[in-house]
Design a protein around this motif. Structure first.
Motif, PDB file in Angstrom:
ATOM      1  N   VAL A   1      54.799  71.466  47.034  1.00  0.00           N
ATOM      2  CA  VAL A   1      55.413  71.004  45.783  1.00  0.00           C
ATOM      3  C   VAL A   1      56.772  70.370  46.081  1.00  0.00           C
ATOM      4  CG1 VAL A   1      56.401  71.777  43.582  1.00  0.00           C
ATOM      5  CG2 VAL A   1      54.195  72.662  44.332  1.00  0.00           C
ATOM      6  N   LEU A   2      57.547  71.006  46.940  1.00  0.00           N
ATOM      7  CA  LEU A   2      58.863  70.474  47.299  1.00  0.00           C
ATOM      8  C   LEU A   2      58.729  69.099  47.954  1.00  0.00           C
ATOM      9  CD1 LEU A   2      60.663  73.666  48.688  1.00  0.00           C
ATOM     10  CD2 LEU A   2      61.343  72.325  46.692  1.00  0.00           C
ATOM     11  N   GLN A   3      57.742  68.981  48.815  1.00  0.00           N
ATOM     12  CA  GLN A   3      57.526  67.703  49.502  1.00  0.00           C
ATOM     13  C   GLN A   3      57.121  66.606  48.507  1.00  0.00           C
ATOM     14  OE1 GLN A   3      54.725  68.224  52.703  1.00  0.00           O
ATOM     15  NE2 GLN A   3      56.125  69.491  53.888  1.00  0.00           N
ATOM     16  N   ALA A   4      56.238  66.981  47.587  1.00  0.00           N
ATOM     17  CA  ALA A   4      55.779  66.007  46.590  1.00  0.00           C
ATOM     18  C   ALA A   4      56.941  65.566  45.704  1.00  0.00           C
ATOM     19  CB  ALA A   4      54.673  66.620  45.736  1.00  0.00           C
ATOM     20  N   LEU A   5      57.757  66.520  45.301  1.00  0.00           N
ATOM     21  CA  LEU A   5      58.915  66.182  44.461  1.00  0.00           C
ATOM     22  C   LEU A   5      59.895  65.294  45.225  1.00  0.00           C
ATOM     23  CD1 LEU A   5      59.881  69.343  42.388  1.00  0.00           C
ATOM     24  CD2 LEU A   5      59.723  67.016  41.523  1.00  0.00           C
ATOM     25  N   LYS A   6      60.069  65.605  46.495  1.00  0.00           N
ATOM     26  CA  LYS A   6      60.993  64.820  47.307  1.00  0.00           C
ATOM     27  C   LYS A   6      60.497  63.376  47.444  1.00  0.00           C
ATOM     28  CE  LYS A   6      63.961  65.491  51.268  1.00  0.00           C
ATOM     29  NZ  LYS A   6      64.306  66.276  52.421  1.00  0.00           N
ATOM     30  N   LYS A   7      59.197  63.240  47.636  1.00  0.00           N
ATOM     31  CA  LYS A   7      58.621  61.894  47.763  1.00  0.00           C
ATOM     32  C   LYS A   7      58.780  61.118  46.443  1.00  0.00           C
ATOM     33  CE  LYS A   7      54.567  59.535  49.517  1.00  0.00           C
ATOM     34  NZ  LYS A   7      53.160  59.624  49.880  1.00  0.00           N
ATOM     35  N   ALA A   8      58.494  61.807  45.341  1.00  0.00           N
ATOM     36  CA  ALA A   8      58.631  61.170  44.027  1.00  0.00           C
ATOM     37  C   ALA A   8      60.095  60.799  43.773  1.00  0.00           C
ATOM     38  CB  ALA A   8      58.130  62.127  42.945  1.00  0.00           C
ATOM     39  N   GLN A   9      60.973  61.692  44.132  1.00  0.00           N
ATOM     40  CA  GLN A   9      62.415  61.467  43.990  1.00  0.00           C
ATOM     41  C   GLN A   9      62.821  60.185  44.731  1.00  0.00           C
ATOM     42  OE1 GLN A   9      64.495  64.959  45.361  1.00  0.00           O
ATOM     43  NE2 GLN A   9      66.409  63.835  45.628  1.00  0.00           N
ATOM     44  N   GLY A  10      62.262  60.021  45.942  1.00  0.00           N
ATOM     45  CA  GLY A  10      62.553  58.827  46.738  1.00  0.00           C
ATOM     46  C   GLY A  10      62.069  57.561  46.046  1.00  0.00           C
ATOM     47  N   GLU A  11      60.899  57.636  45.407  1.00  0.00           N
ATOM     48  CA  GLU A  11      60.347  56.475  44.707  1.00  0.00           C
ATOM     49  C   GLU A  11      61.252  56.042  43.560  1.00  0.00           C
ATOM     50  OE1 GLU A  11      56.362  57.322  43.482  1.00  0.00           O
ATOM     51  OE2 GLU A  11      55.626  57.581  45.528  1.00  0.00           O
ATOM     52  N   TYR A  12      61.912  57.030  42.956  1.00  0.00           N
ATOM     53  CA  TYR A  12      62.811  56.729  41.835  1.00  0.00           C
ATOM     54  C   TYR A  12      64.259  56.535  42.300  1.00  0.00           C
ATOM     55  CZ  TYR A  12      59.218  57.584  38.368  1.00  0.00           C
ATOM     56  OH  TYR A  12      58.099  57.484  37.588  1.00  0.00           O
ATOM     57  N   ASP A  13      64.462  56.591  43.608  1.00  0.00           N
ATOM     58  CA  ASP A  13      65.791  56.396  44.198  1.00  0.00           C
ATOM     59  C   ASP A  13      66.824  57.377  43.623  1.00  0.00           C
ATOM     60  OD1 ASP A  13      67.415  55.214  46.043  1.00  0.00           O
ATOM     61  OD2 ASP A  13      68.065  53.590  44.722  1.00  0.00           O
ATOM     62  N   ILE A  14      66.403  58.618  43.511  1.00  0.00           N
ATOM     63  CA  ILE A  14      67.314  59.659  43.010  1.00  0.00           C
ATOM     64  C   ILE A  14      67.863  60.417  44.220  1.00  0.00           C
ATOM     65  CG2 ILE A  14      67.483  61.793  41.659  1.00  0.00           C
ATOM     66  CD1 ILE A  14      65.116  60.629  39.967  1.00  0.00           C
ATOM     67  N   LYS A  15      69.181  60.413  44.339  1.00  0.00           N
ATOM     68  CA  LYS A  15      69.802  61.035  45.514  1.00  0.00           C
ATOM     69  C   LYS A  15      69.848  62.561  45.380  1.00  0.00           C
ATOM     70  CE  LYS A  15      70.938  56.954  47.194  1.00  0.00           C
ATOM     71  NZ  LYS A  15      69.667  56.284  47.343  1.00  0.00           N
TER      72      LYS A  15
END
Lengths: 137, 147
Positions: free
Chosen positions: A6-20
């Motif tokens: 879940v953490l990995q998926a959120l991190k990947k999604a976060q990257g797609e939205y360019d959220i630091k």
């Protein structure tokens, strides 16, 4: 649902939205009552789920608000997911409070990064259950 | 009133709406007043939280009574920057099959497919409730048959 996944998926999604900084972003959506940020939090949650399942779903989400007139997000979100091929509602849930009743939406409070992890975990588990139990009850 | 075609008569639909309304009154232990009176207040004060929430209950209960089946549902109160628009967007699911009964896909050009999960309509007057009940029935009934 594995927390690490879940953490990995959120991190990947976060990257797609360019959220630091996810925690700061989610908190701002709630504390500053920013509708646009809150919309992105909802989309990020959905995207994390799609990454986990490696497939696209159809979504409706509601950014909830205590203030009916002003529509200031209160950190609560509702999600409905539908499988695009089968039309199956993946957020279907037998209501544990009102026996015999059932719900078509998943509701979660997301006011921090931890809340986001918790929401994605529970939502993924619900979707997994629904994907498994396609047979008529 | 010009209504969309339905397998139910206008009288049957009105009766189902009335029964749904009476049920809500009883559950709220509220004094007896008509749905039309309620809608008069609703038109004045629909930006107060309680008012719009009753409308989806009335509509879904009426639909459930007409089809003789409980449904799982979700209703979004549609907003724009100025607030609640008066539009209600319903997602309805068959609790037995878990199929989303308001889901449909179609194409205008044969290439791009458009997906819709909900059935929506604006409620201001009593007739709007009837229209939305019919709209929902027309969408979900064929899906119930094929489910």
């Amino acid at each position: 649902m594995d927390r690490e996944k879940v953490l990995q998926a959120l991190k990947k999604a976060q990257g797609e939205y360019d959220i630091k900084d996810l925690d700061r972003f989610v908190r701002e959506a709630w504390e500053e009552g920013d509708v646009l940020y809150a919309e992105i939090v909802a989309e990020l949650t959905e995207r994390a789920i799609e990454i986990l399942f490696d497939q696209h779903f159809l979504w409706v989400h509601i950014v909830e608000s205590e203030d009916f007139e002003e529509w200031i997000p209160d950190g609560w979100y509702s999600f409905v997911a539908v499988h695009p091929e089968t039309g199956q509602c993946l957020t279907f849930l037998k209501d544990p409070v009102h026996s015999g009743k059932s719900r078509s939406s998943f509701r979660a409070r997301i006011r921090s990064a931890d809340d986001a992890v918790d929401a994605v975990t529970r939502l993924a588990e619900l979707i997994e259950q629904n994907l498994k139990s396609r047979a008529v009850e | 009133m010009q209504l969309e075609q339905s397998t139910y008569t206008e009288e049957q639909i009105k009766q189902a709406i009335e029964e749904a309304w009476q049920e809500l009154l009883q559950e709220a232990d509220a004094e007896d007043y008509s749905l039309e009176e309620y809608l008069e207040h609703y038109r004045k004060y629909w930006d107060e939280p309680d008012f719009p929430n009753d409308i989806p209950e009335i509509i879904i209960r009426a639909v459930e009574k007409l089809i003789g089946k409980s449904l799982a549902w979700y209703c979004e109160l549609v907003r724009d920057p100025s607030g609640f628009t008066g539009e209600y967007s319903f997602i309805v699911v068959d609790p037995q099959t878990r199929k989303c009964l308001t889901y449909r896909q179609f194409t205008f050009d044969g290439v791009n497919v458009h997906y819709f999960l909900s059935v929506a309509g604006t409620v201001i007057y009593y007739e709007d409730i009837i229209r939305l009940v019919i709209k929902l029935l027309n969408q979900i009934q064929p899906e119930l048959v094929t489910a």
